[in-house]
Write a protein that holds these residues in place. Sequence first.
Motif, PDB file in Angstrom:
ATOM      1  N   GLU A 139       0.991  -1.231  -0.004  1.00  0.00           N
ATOM      2  CA  GLU A 139       0.204  -0.198  -0.110  1.00  0.00           C
ATOM      3  C   GLU A 139       0.926   1.266   0.093  1.00  0.00           C
ATOM      4  N   ASN A 140       0.747   1.942  -1.010  1.00  0.00           N
ATOM      5  CA  ASN A 140       1.475   3.091  -1.319  1.00  0.00           C
ATOM      6  C   ASN A 140       3.121   2.915  -1.227  1.00  0.00           C
ATOM      7  N   ALA A 141       3.327   1.780  -1.446  1.00  0.00           N
ATOM      8  CA  ALA A 141       4.965   1.251  -1.311  1.00  0.00           C
ATOM      9  C   ALA A 141       5.024   0.347  -2.687  1.00  0.00           C
ATOM     10  N   LEU A 142       6.313  -0.349  -2.622  1.00  0.00           N
ATOM     11  CA  LEU A 142       6.767  -1.449  -3.420  1.00  0.00           C
ATOM     12  C   LEU A 142       6.989  -2.479  -2.599  1.00  0.00           C
TER      13      LEU A 142
ATOM     14  N   MET B  39       3.071  -3.289  -6.123  1.00  0.00           N
ATOM     15  CA  MET B  39       2.997  -1.945  -6.181  1.00  0.00           C
ATOM     16  C   MET B  39       1.721  -1.376  -6.849  1.00  0.00           C
TER      17      MET B  39
ATOM     18  N   TYR C 274       2.427   3.736 -10.150  1.00  0.00           N
ATOM     19  CA  TYR C 274       4.037   3.793 -10.062  1.00  0.00           C
ATOM     20  C   TYR C 274       4.297   3.189 -11.261  1.00  0.00           C
TER      21      TYR C 274
ATOM     22  N   TRP D 251       6.907   3.962 -14.126  1.00  0.00           N
ATOM     23  CA  TRP D 251       8.422   3.640 -14.429  1.00  0.00           C
ATOM     24  C   TRP D 251       8.566   2.619 -15.542  1.00  0.00           C
TER      25      TRP D 251
ATOM     26  N   ALA E 158      12.017   3.291  -7.691  1.00  0.00           N
ATOM     27  CA  ALA E 158      11.268   3.484  -6.614  1.00  0.00           C
ATOM     28  C   ALA E 158      12.108   4.319  -5.419  1.00  0.00           C
TER      29      ALA E 158
ATOM     30  N   ASP F   4      12.517   7.945  -6.442  1.00  0.00           N
ATOM     31  CA  ASP F   4      11.363   8.654  -6.308  1.00  0.00           C
ATOM     32  C   ASP F   4      10.771   8.851  -4.818  1.00  0.00           C
TER      33      ASP F   4
ATOM     34  N   VAL G 240      10.057   6.294  -2.761  1.00  0.00           N
ATOM     35  CA  VAL G 240       8.927   5.247  -2.525  1.00  0.00           C
ATOM     36  C   VAL G 240       9.622   4.178  -1.849  1.00  0.00           C
ATOM     37  N   ALA G 241       8.754   4.013  -0.505  1.00  0.00           N
ATOM     38  CA  ALA G 241       9.268   2.828   0.249  1.00  0.00           C
ATOM     39  C   ALA G 241       9.079   1.362  -0.334  1.00  0.00           C
ATOM     40  N   VAL G 242      10.407   0.723  -0.255  1.00  0.00           N
ATOM     41  CA  VAL G 242      10.669  -0.569  -0.808  1.00  0.00           C
ATOM     42  C   VAL G 242      10.468  -1.707   0.397  1.00  0.00           C
TER      43      VAL G 242
END
Length: 452
Positions: A119-122, A172, A176, A180, A202, A205, A207-209
Amino acid sequence: MTLAVVTLAAGKGSRMKSDLPKVLHRLAGKPLLGHVLDAAEQLDGATQHVVIGHGAELVREMFTDRPLTWAVQMEQKGTGHAVAQALPDISDDALVLVLYGDVPLIRTETLAGMVAAAENALALLTVTLDDPTGYGRIVRNDKNEVQAIVEQKDASDEQRQICEVNTGIMAMPARYLKRWLPALSSDNAQGEYYLTDVIAMAVADGVAVNALQPSSATEVEGVNDRRQLAALEREFQSQQADSLMVQGVALADPARIDVRGTLTVGRNVSIDVGCVFEGDVILDDDVQIGAYNVIRNSKLGKGVQVESFCHIEEAVVAQACNLGPYARLRPGAELADGARVGNFCEVKKSLIGKGSKVNHLTYIGDAVIGEGANIGAGTITCNYDGVNKFRTEIGDGAFIGSNSSLVAPVTVGDGATVAAGSTITKDVGADELAVARGKQRNIAGWKKPSDQ
């Protein structure tokens, strides 16, 4: 947020040495792709998208019974390119879970964890291996945060020492991916568009992995050749055996059982070596299965005993019946309580009544046999005239002598007896004796054939 599962199934699988698309090779009787689709199907609200290429029509035909959205990858340009083929059918507000059609042991529980972490992450599924050769390495920073994935052929000597590797499975938000994927480059040793490059994007940008790991390495092993397929088959069957023993089943050898479908068991069930269960099979309490039996889409009632080397398909067997050895029940066979079908007997689309016996060298087809009847060795119900099938009815308590032929349509009444060696073409009334055989002649002085 909707969930779109994208399964990549476009590869040829050249190392399988087969014309069959790799994802259609079978594990536990089911195509590899079928296992993956089944695991994803159990996720809440999942829609399934499959990317196909080599043997596309064969793959489509195999799964016409499922609600799948298909995308075709005409040229094999890498995993990033493959996922891009499915994106036009996926809304921007969806969450995308990427799977592989040749990774059959993936668990729904693992996939659910991936979805929750994306959720809102990768979310990235990784695994730590003693020998990471051939896999993309997970590169982390000093804070242990994932920074990138470097493929084996592009990795430095230092990076090749990393044992945490990429499984390829990730999740993801679609928004996104749609940003990408167009930015991927094929400037690498393979000349392909790697999906794994989105990890670095990610990070760039902000974005949490989130990296997760499966319950075991075998869960994420793929199939590239026959040896790997065989190894995963044994792993799958080992899992089935463990599950059965937890349920109380006595397995003579857990390494020698094959479950190719769903096996439902009661209490105090025992299974000897070399047995194969296909489709939906139900074994009630106290069922005893001897060695080397094949049972497919059948139900066996309480206390049934199956001796060795029987084949049972689409049959219903009531309580306390005894089968075999070397018995065959074909589709439509139904046995009432206490019935017996013995050595080298075949039963097709027939009812064997309560306590009746079909013991030796006999074919029963398109027949109804009452209670307490005895069918002698070598009996045949002649049910087929070359075009049509006809029915034989045998009453309660009837006795059919050995080597008899009952030419259907024909009825043998309750308590009737058919003399051994008879060919019955007319109905036999209740309690009658039918003798239908040629008169014996003994010729004195007969000379045997001689080669002199």
